[in-house]
Design an enzyme around this catalytic site. Sequence first.
Site, mmCIF file in Angstrom:
data_model
loop_
_atom_site.group_PDB
_atom_site.id
_atom_site.type_symbol
_atom_site.label_atom_id
_atom_site.label_comp_id
_atom_site.label_asym_id
_atom_site.label_seq_id
_atom_site.Cartn_x
_atom_site.Cartn_y
_atom_site.Cartn_z
ATOM 1 N N CYS A 96 0.831 -1.206 0.000
ATOM 2 C CA CYS A 96 0.000 0.000 0.000
ATOM 3 C C CYS A 96 0.865 1.256 0.000
ATOM 4 O O CYS A 96 0.436 2.313 -0.479
ATOM 5 C CB CYS A 96 -0.948 -0.003 1.197
ATOM 6 S SG CYS A 96 -0.112 -0.185 2.790
ATOM 7 N N HIS A 120 -1.022 0.951 7.608
ATOM 8 C CA HIS A 120 -1.562 0.960 6.252
ATOM 9 C C HIS A 120 -1.473 2.373 5.685
ATOM 10 O O HIS A 120 -1.574 3.354 6.417
ATOM 11 C CB HIS A 120 -3.027 0.488 6.280
ATOM 12 C CG HIS A 120 -3.698 0.508 4.941
ATOM 13 N ND1 HIS A 120 -3.275 -0.253 3.877
ATOM 14 C CD2 HIS A 120 -4.783 1.215 4.490
ATOM 15 C CE1 HIS A 120 -4.054 -0.024 2.842
ATOM 16 N NE2 HIS A 120 -4.970 0.860 3.194
#
Length: 996
Positions: A454, A827
């Site tokens: 990510c 994330h």
Amino acid sequence: MDKILEAIVMSSYPNNVKQGLVRRVIEAAKQPMDSEQCWSMLELSTKLYLTGDTKYKREIGKEVLEVYGHYHPEEFEEFFNVRFLLSLLQEGYGPLGKRSHYVLDYIQLGLQFVLESPSANSIFSLLRIEVLRKVCERPSPKQCAKISKLLTQHPQCIPTGKHQLLFCQQLIRCIGQFQCVSEGEEEIMEFLEQVNKVSGLLQRIWRTQTSAILPSLKELFTIISSTEEQEAPSNALASVVQFVPLELMDGVIRNLTNDDSITDVQMMMAIGRMIDWVSWPLGKNIDKWIIALLKGLAAVKKFSILIEVTLSKIEKVFSKLLYPIVREGALSVLQYMLLSFQHSHEAFHLLLPHIPRLVASLKKEDSNSATSSLEQLAELIHCMFFRFSGFPDLYEPVLEAVKALPIPNEDRIKHLLGQNAWTSQKNELACFYPRLASKSETGKIGLINLGNTCYMNSIIQSLFMASDFRHSVLNLTEGNSQPLMTKLQWLFAFLEHSQRPAISPESFLSASWPPWFTPGAQQDCSEYLKYLLDRLHEEEKTGKRIYQKLKESSLMSQAVEHHYLNKTLIEKMFGGKMMTKIRCLKCLNVSSREEAFTDLSLAFPPSDRNVHGNTSILPVEEIGPQLIEPPEKAGQLMGSPWIQRKAPTASDHAAPSVSVETLGFQEPGEAANPIRGNDAGVDAAKDPLSAFGEQACAPKDSRSVPDLINYFLSPERLTAENKYHCEKCASLQDAEKVAELTEGPHYLILTLLRFSFDPRTMKRKKILDNVSIPVVLKLPILVAPEETEEVCRHGKDGAVPGSGFMTVVYDLCSVVVHSGISSESGHYYCYSRECTDTMPHGQPQDGVPKPASDKQLDFEIQWYLFNDTRVSFSSFESVSNVTSFFPKDTAYVLFYRQRPGRQSCLLHEALAEAGCLHGEPSLHKDLMEAIAKDNILFLQEQEKEARNRAAYISALPKSPLWWRDLDRDKDDDSSSGGCSPAAGGGGSGSFHGLVF
């Protein structure tokens, strides 16, 4: 009397003489007479009406019948009996081979006189059966129209119950066989009138008996989907569809496209024949039904049908634009067919030879319809140019034809393309069958997470949304000797043109992977960004070194030489310059060094350090030249870059003052800071920036981006272990170090240093402080004195007189957010928007381009949230509040884009000349072919998945299909795609051309 009348009619007297004699006979018929005489006159008038070889004889027969029906009702009722009518309908009237064509007209004429008779119900019952039998015999359009006229005038004769459903179905079959045998305009108009009468009867029946609609549509679909018919069904069937209520459309289309009993060949045949209906004049809503079925097929991923039908029918649809009577519907269908066919240029290119001729014809027509159609057609053509660039030789004649027509803006084009793509159509089964999910409604494409990637996905999407950089990358030519940049070009091209909801960046990841990164582990996105930009920069520099060697051997032209002598693309887009100055506090000697940067790493100031002073709007301490305690001899500082370090006061307004500023909407009742506008030398009434005032971006206790930049540029005291080795003193001395920005990058990248090493835990910890982010940022840039004077003289760029600084304005375009408490975990996702110049081709005034419109100054530009494969609409409010709602989600990397100003003038002009600021660049042939190939592969994958859904759906509760259980009448009821170079593994001019 019958003999007298017959003799008169058959005589050779002139018609006017005959008419006078007939009038006397008719007047006499109004008098009482015996039953036998009445029967004789009724038989004669019937004979004249049904077998008369002239219109005059039939008119006389009609007049006599009407007189006897009115003045001798009992005898007429006795004559006009069920047995007689049955004989007329079944055996006809007249000699064999010359049966009368006026039987239905005769019955309609006589019915009006027996409506109240005791035998009326028997006659109605007979006619209900006989009209059904008649339509089963497939009568001609003329006879069908007569039946419809009879039943419309006498609805008591319309079949009821199951017979009514059967009658509607058979009537539709009759319409399906209608053909106009003549090409004359009068005959065609008569044919159209006949068809309208028949379809009008269906409409009347459906209004009173809605249960007949779906069985009728079933029959209609059976006819148009038949593969056994040697002759195609008549386009007159379009007249039936126009009367189907639109509220039934969604249910009918949904059940039709999900019926597994319908084969692909049948569906292809049906939709192809429906598209032919655009040539049916005066039909209403036909285009809506065609488009609805096309969308329904796209929703269930039956792309092979759509591709075949589009390619086979689009030229025919296009040709109908020549005819005003069908133009509106044809244009609607054409627009959807072209805008939805986005995986390949094939459909659009089929039309290229025909467009100039059509445009010329519409211009010549010079009607409101033609003008409106031209504008819509031009919009459609520019959408196709945008979607399938790279064919200048093919597009030049078309571009020449439409050059005088309005050009839609890029937002409008992207909206149309995103809204109509096959992969954008919603499918109600998607929630049960995830692999049928459609492309994001935003029109943007996500990136697949390949295992804690990510960090890369967020950076790639931020770079992609930096439109100037994206355009430059996509503009690169083949054979540019930059393998990593080529892979980035392919990735950007797929993000722009793929039909997939998300693509895999696997090829680019393997090429751009920093060697020290651990596979599968979370990484620092800022570290990856620095490495990526450095790799791209060094790769291009290597090409320049190769150029130098070629130049020495005189193997390179001057044009190529000029190309290679320019800065690298990374330097143009992200490169800035900073001057670091260190002054020895003993001898006051100043050493300076200028260095390039691609991002600014902003540390958080200590908690005990008050950066933003006494105001909640802007820091009071200036950045750039900062104050150091002055020496006793003020003359020693003449010409020194160091300025007295104190806060300006109201009485000291002339003191030069430069600091980071933010812009936004002024809060109600909040006075704009008077210092900034005066210091900048800009009239607030004239400057569009100062007109917005300055926005308080955060409470006093929180940090802001300007606070961190101020801290970054504030002086640093070098003492104790950090003493500076002064060359003049030849020893370590206390010193002061300060950084000044000397060149602002086109895209300013700011990294908030949230991760620090904690010696107590021996781990990197994250600073979770909320940092307010201004949507507009003013940054001071150090310029040469002579340039400052020139800028101040024109009142541009917010230059501060005497300070040596000018203000450069930046718009926020991307925010990469880290969610978590450690750099090794968590994330990444990003918020982005596209900031572009609204007037790139405007002539600069006084050497400075026009500023962007107010849209660039506020929050109207659409924000998007990129979270791996998921892309959604967002807003600046979400960006600014994310940490307030989710404390672990903090802004980490920010992208700002410089507004056009004096410093960036050359770059903006270069981008404008390259045609990069508006519209996507043309892609080279290999890349376009790879994208088209992968789009077709994706459509095939989706169609295969959709076809395999039957096993899943069979487990769901059963529901009847739209035409099942309706034969009983209620009244009678007792991969992902790759993006590497190897990926993807005229119409007739005659009138009758409208209808046929």
